[in-house]
Design a protein around this motif. Structure first.
Motif, PDB file in Angstrom:
ATOM      1  N   ASP A 139       0.854  -1.183   0.000  1.00 43.86           N
ATOM      2  CA  ASP A 139       0.000   0.000   0.000  1.00 43.86           C
ATOM      3  C   ASP A 139       0.891   1.235   0.000  1.00 43.86           C
ATOM      4  OD1 ASP A 139      -1.496   2.248   1.655  1.00 43.86           O
ATOM      5  OD2 ASP A 139      -3.034   0.964   0.756  1.00 43.86           O
ATOM      6  N   SER A 140       0.618   2.192  -0.875  1.00 45.29           N
ATOM      7  CA  SER A 140       1.491   3.348  -1.032  1.00 45.29           C
ATOM      8  C   SER A 140       1.542   4.223   0.214  1.00 45.29           C
ATOM      9  CB  SER A 140       1.032   4.191  -2.221  1.00 45.29           C
ATOM     10  OG  SER A 140      -0.304   4.651  -2.025  1.00 45.29           O
ATOM     11  N   LEU A 141       0.539   4.120   1.124  1.00 50.05           N
ATOM     12  CA  LEU A 141       0.526   4.946   2.325  1.00 50.05           C
ATOM     13  C   LEU A 141       0.949   4.196   3.581  1.00 50.05           C
ATOM     14  CD1 LEU A 141      -2.728   7.039   1.791  1.00 50.05           C
ATOM     15  CD2 LEU A 141      -0.361   7.737   1.389  1.00 50.05           C
ATOM     16  N   THR A 142       0.598   2.923   3.697  1.00 49.24           N
ATOM     17  CA  THR A 142       0.845   2.203   4.944  1.00 49.24           C
ATOM     18  C   THR A 142       2.080   1.292   4.903  1.00 49.24           C
ATOM     19  OG1 THR A 142      -0.599   0.357   4.324  1.00 49.24           O
ATOM     20  CG2 THR A 142      -1.616   2.233   5.478  1.00 49.24           C
ATOM     21  N   THR A 143       2.521   0.893   3.727  1.00 42.14           N
ATOM     22  CA  THR A 143       3.719   0.054   3.637  1.00 42.14           C
ATOM     23  C   THR A 143       4.944   0.902   3.939  1.00 42.14           C
ATOM     24  OG1 THR A 143       2.736  -1.412   1.981  1.00 42.14           O
ATOM     25  CG2 THR A 143       5.151  -1.373   2.119  1.00 42.14           C
ATOM     26  N   ASP A 144       5.695   0.535   4.980  1.00 42.09           N
ATOM     27  CA  ASP A 144       6.882   1.329   5.306  1.00 42.09           C
ATOM     28  C   ASP A 144       8.197   0.636   4.966  1.00 42.09           C
ATOM     29  OD1 ASP A 144       7.066  -0.493   7.395  1.00 42.09           O
ATOM     30  OD2 ASP A 144       6.190   0.896   8.844  1.00 42.09           O
ATOM     31  N   SER A 145       8.134  -0.645   4.588  1.00 44.88           N
ATOM     32  CA  SER A 145       9.359  -1.305   4.134  1.00 44.88           C
ATOM     33  C   SER A 145       9.023  -2.460   3.201  1.00 44.88           C
ATOM     34  CB  SER A 145      10.195  -1.808   5.316  1.00 44.88           C
ATOM     35  OG  SER A 145       9.533  -2.852   5.992  1.00 44.88           O
ATOM     36  N   LEU A 146       9.977  -2.771   2.354  1.00 45.46           N
ATOM     37  CA  LEU A 146       9.880  -3.907   1.439  1.00 45.46           C
ATOM     38  C   LEU A 146      11.093  -4.793   1.623  1.00 45.46           C
ATOM     39  CD1 LEU A 146       9.034  -2.155  -1.967  1.00 45.46           C
ATOM     40  CD2 LEU A 146       7.420  -3.429  -0.552  1.00 45.46           C
ATOM     41  N   LEU A 167      19.837 -11.383  -5.371  1.00 43.64           N
ATOM     42  CA  LEU A 167      19.949 -10.191  -4.536  1.00 43.64           C
ATOM     43  C   LEU A 167      18.831 -10.170  -3.511  1.00 43.64           C
ATOM     44  CD1 LEU A 167      20.531  -7.530  -7.372  1.00 43.64           C
ATOM     45  CD2 LEU A 167      22.268  -8.813  -6.105  1.00 43.64           C
ATOM     46  N   HIS A 168      19.171  -9.780  -2.286  1.00 41.23           N
ATOM     47  CA  HIS A 168      18.186  -9.605  -1.216  1.00 41.23           C
ATOM     48  C   HIS A 168      18.312  -8.164  -0.722  1.00 41.23           C
ATOM     49  CE1 HIS A 168      17.674 -13.998  -1.042  1.00 41.23           C
ATOM     50  NE2 HIS A 168      18.993 -14.055  -1.133  1.00 41.23           N
ATOM     51  N   ILE A 169      17.247  -7.381  -0.890  1.00 43.62           N
ATOM     52  CA  ILE A 169      17.311  -5.950  -0.601  1.00 43.62           C
ATOM     53  C   ILE A 169      16.185  -5.571   0.360  1.00 43.62           C
ATOM     54  CG2 ILE A 169      17.356  -3.622  -1.586  1.00 43.62           C
ATOM     55  CD1 ILE A 169      18.068  -4.934  -4.283  1.00 43.62           C
ATOM     56  N   ASN A 170      16.561  -4.891   1.446  1.00 44.60           N
ATOM     57  CA  ASN A 170      15.582  -4.346   2.391  1.00 44.60           C
ATOM     58  C   ASN A 170      15.469  -2.847   2.130  1.00 44.60           C
ATOM     59  OD1 ASN A 170      14.566  -3.060   4.893  1.00 44.60           O
ATOM     60  ND2 ASN A 170      14.507  -5.160   5.645  1.00 44.60           N
ATOM     61  N   ILE A 171      14.249  -2.397   1.821  1.00 49.71           N
ATOM     62  CA  ILE A 171      14.016  -1.002   1.455  1.00 49.71           C
ATOM     63  C   ILE A 171      13.131  -0.369   2.520  1.00 49.71           C
ATOM     64  CG2 ILE A 171      13.160   0.571  -0.318  1.00 49.71           C
ATOM     65  CD1 ILE A 171      13.405  -1.849  -2.273  1.00 49.71           C
ATOM     66  N   SER A 172      13.630   0.685   3.143  1.00 48.63           N
ATOM     67  CA  SER A 172      12.867   1.380   4.175  1.00 48.63           C
ATOM     68  C   SER A 172      12.623   2.827   3.763  1.00 48.63           C
ATOM     69  CB  SER A 172      13.609   1.345   5.513  1.00 48.63           C
ATOM     70  OG  SER A 172      14.896   1.920   5.399  1.00 48.63           O
ATOM     71  N   GLY A 173      11.633   3.457   4.424  1.00 50.14           N
ATOM     72  CA  GLY A 173      11.293   4.834   4.114  1.00 50.14           C
ATOM     73  C   GLY A 173      10.183   4.956   3.097  1.00 50.14           C
ATOM     74  N   LEU A 174       9.221   4.015   3.128  1.00 43.79           N
ATOM     75  CA  LEU A 174       8.145   4.032   2.147  1.00 43.79           C
ATOM     76  C   LEU A 174       6.839   4.612   2.683  1.00 43.79           C
ATOM     77  CD1 LEU A 174      10.150   1.750   1.036  1.00 43.79           C
ATOM     78  CD2 LEU A 174       8.172   0.933  -0.208  1.00 43.79           C
ATOM     79  N   ALA A 175       6.660   4.656   3.995  1.00 37.87           N
ATOM     80  CA  ALA A 175       5.355   5.042   4.560  1.00 37.87           C
ATOM     81  C   ALA A 175       5.073   6.515   4.302  1.00 37.87           C
ATOM     82  CB  ALA A 175       5.324   4.758   6.055  1.00 37.87           C
ATOM     83  N   GLY A 176       3.858   6.810   3.859  1.00 35.27           N
ATOM     84  CA  GLY A 176       3.448   8.199   3.668  1.00 35.27           C
ATOM     85  C   GLY A 176       4.219   8.873   2.551  1.00 35.27           C
ATOM     86  N   HIS A 177       4.528  10.139   2.744  1.00 35.30           N
ATOM     87  CA  HIS A 177       5.197  10.943   1.719  1.00 35.30           C
ATOM     88  C   HIS A 177       6.623  11.240   2.174  1.00 35.30           C
ATOM     89  CE1 HIS A 177       1.395  11.379  -0.393  1.00 35.30           C
ATOM     90  NE2 HIS A 177       0.839  11.708   0.767  1.00 35.30           N
ATOM     91  N   GLU A 178       7.530  10.276   1.929  1.00 35.63           N
ATOM     92  CA  GLU A 178       8.907  10.407   2.350  1.00 35.63           C
ATOM     93  C   GLU A 178       9.729  11.147   1.293  1.00 35.63           C
ATOM     94  OE1 GLU A 178       9.757   9.574   5.278  1.00 35.63           O
ATOM     95  OE2 GLU A 178       8.067   8.345   5.878  1.00 35.63           O
ATOM     96  N   THR A 179      10.869  11.655   1.698  1.00 40.11           N
ATOM     97  CA  THR A 179      11.740  12.376   0.774  1.00 40.11           C
ATOM     98  C   THR A 179      12.920  11.538   0.281  1.00 40.11           C
ATOM     99  OG1 THR A 179      13.034  13.289   2.610  1.00 40.11           O
ATOM    100  CG2 THR A 179      11.159  14.587   1.818  1.00 40.11           C
ATOM    101  N   PHE A 180      13.133  10.385   0.900  1.00 43.60           N
ATOM    102  CA  PHE A 180      14.200   9.500   0.445  1.00 43.60           C
ATOM    103  C   PHE A 180      13.901   8.080   0.915  1.00 43.60           C
ATOM    104  CE2 PHE A 180      15.518  10.682   4.711  1.00 43.60           C
ATOM    105  CZ  PHE A 180      16.035   9.518   5.236  1.00 43.60           C
ATOM    106  N   ARG A 181      14.641   7.124   0.348  1.00 43.54           N
ATOM    107  CA  ARG A 181      14.524   5.726   0.756  1.00 43.54           C
ATOM    108  C   ARG A 181      15.914   5.134   0.928  1.00 43.54           C
ATOM    109  NH1 ARG A 181       9.521   4.780  -3.386  1.00 43.54           N
ATOM    110  NH2 ARG A 181       7.945   5.638  -1.987  1.00 43.54           N
ATOM    111  N   LEU A 182      16.023   4.206   1.870  1.00 38.95           N
ATOM    112  CA  LEU A 182      17.296   3.558   2.156  1.00 38.95           C
ATOM    113  C   LEU A 182      17.242   2.092   1.729  1.00 38.95           C
ATOM    114  CD1 LEU A 182      18.338   4.906   5.683  1.00 38.95           C
ATOM    115  CD2 LEU A 182      19.380   5.444   3.481  1.00 38.95           C
TER     116      LEU A 182
END
Length: 273
Positions: free
Chosen positions: A100-107, A138-153
């Motif tokens: 979900d583009s608003l509630t998902t905060d990591s992949l 490859l195994h990648i953990n992506i954080s910084g997705l919740a809401g309207h973030e300015t960057f992702r790690l």
């Protein structure tokens, strides 16, 4: 046996031992007659690793959408490279049924990458055509997705088993080389700023590739096989044209050698070894 004769025998024996030692030293091959020089190994490793790392950066850029899963082939991918992707979406520590583009905060993304990369280049001993057969996970953990973030790690790791074939001239002699390598990659705090359209490349973070393998040479005056290990590191940011510096170190490398790789064209250039 007289004292004089015993002394002569001792002198002759010592001379024979000395001659044997000199003969052994003279049979030791100098560095320029080894199967593949340390300099050539470093060149081969970076010319294989550079394009592969550029593919990983393109994959990082593609993977971090929390919306529909990206296609197997996209405009950032080089020709003849395919991805099989599996994504798990999380809200906090809870696994979600769907992203979900608003509630998902990591992949957590698992990518299987297969295909080939081909190009030509001029190495330290001559010109070569190169074909890399890519097999990577490859195994990648992506954080910084919740809401309207300015960057992702992005943090993660990868395992690769690639085969690279080189054909061309080495010191004016036709030779071919086959490099079989097993690599371990780590992606540490790769930051991608948003929006993606105006932020094409990571602004910070590090990718490290630890390479071990062997090179088999056919043709020329010194055919054979040698083993090697190298460490390749890329520290971001890239410049405005997408160029980053590759640092290579390991046994046989004096200090830390460097090259440049363009993340868009995937061309390695300006090597210092």
């Amino acid at each position: 046996m007289s004292h004089k004769r015993l002394s002569s025998v001792i002198i002759l024996a010592a001379a024979a031992l000395t001659a044997g030692a000199c003969s052994k030293d003279n049979n030791t091959s100098p560095p320029n007659t080894q199967v593949v020089s340390d300099q050539q190994v470093s060149s081969d490793v970076v010319n294989s690793a550079g394009p592969a790392i550029a593919v990983e950066v393109a994959e990082i850029s593609t993977d971090d959408s929390a919306m529909a899963a990206p296609p197997a082939v996209d405009q950032n991918s080089p020709p003849n490279i395919a991805f099989a992707r599996h994504r798990a979406c999380y809200q906090g520590t809870a696994l979600q049924v769907a992203c979900d583009s608003l509630t998902t905060d990591s992949l957590v993304v698992t990518d299987t990458v297969t295909g080939s990369i081909a190009r030509s280049f001029t190495g330290p001993h001559g010109s070569d055509s190169m074909t890399v057969a890519v097999h990577a996970m490859l195994h990648i953990n992506i954080s910084g997705l919740a809401g309207h973030e300015t960057f992702r790690l992005h943090n993660g790791d990868g395992t690769l088993n690639d085969t690279t074939r080189f054909a061309g001239t080495t010191d004016s002699t036709a030779r071919s080389r086959t490099m079989a390598e097993s690599d371990n990659d780590s992606m540490v705090a790769i930051r991608m700023n948003l929006p993606r359209a105006s932020n094409l490349y990571p602004v910070s973070g590090t990718i490290v590739r630890n390479v071990s393998g062997s090179t088999t040479v056919v043709g020329g005056t010194n055919p054979g096989t040698r083993t090697f290990s190298r460490r390749v590191e890329v520290d971001f940011p890239a410049d405005a044209q997408g160029n980053v510096t590759l640092k290579i170190s390991g046994s046989g490398v004096s200090g830390t050698a460097t090259c440049s790789v363009n993340l868009l064209s995937r061309v390695v250039s300006a090597c210092t070894f």
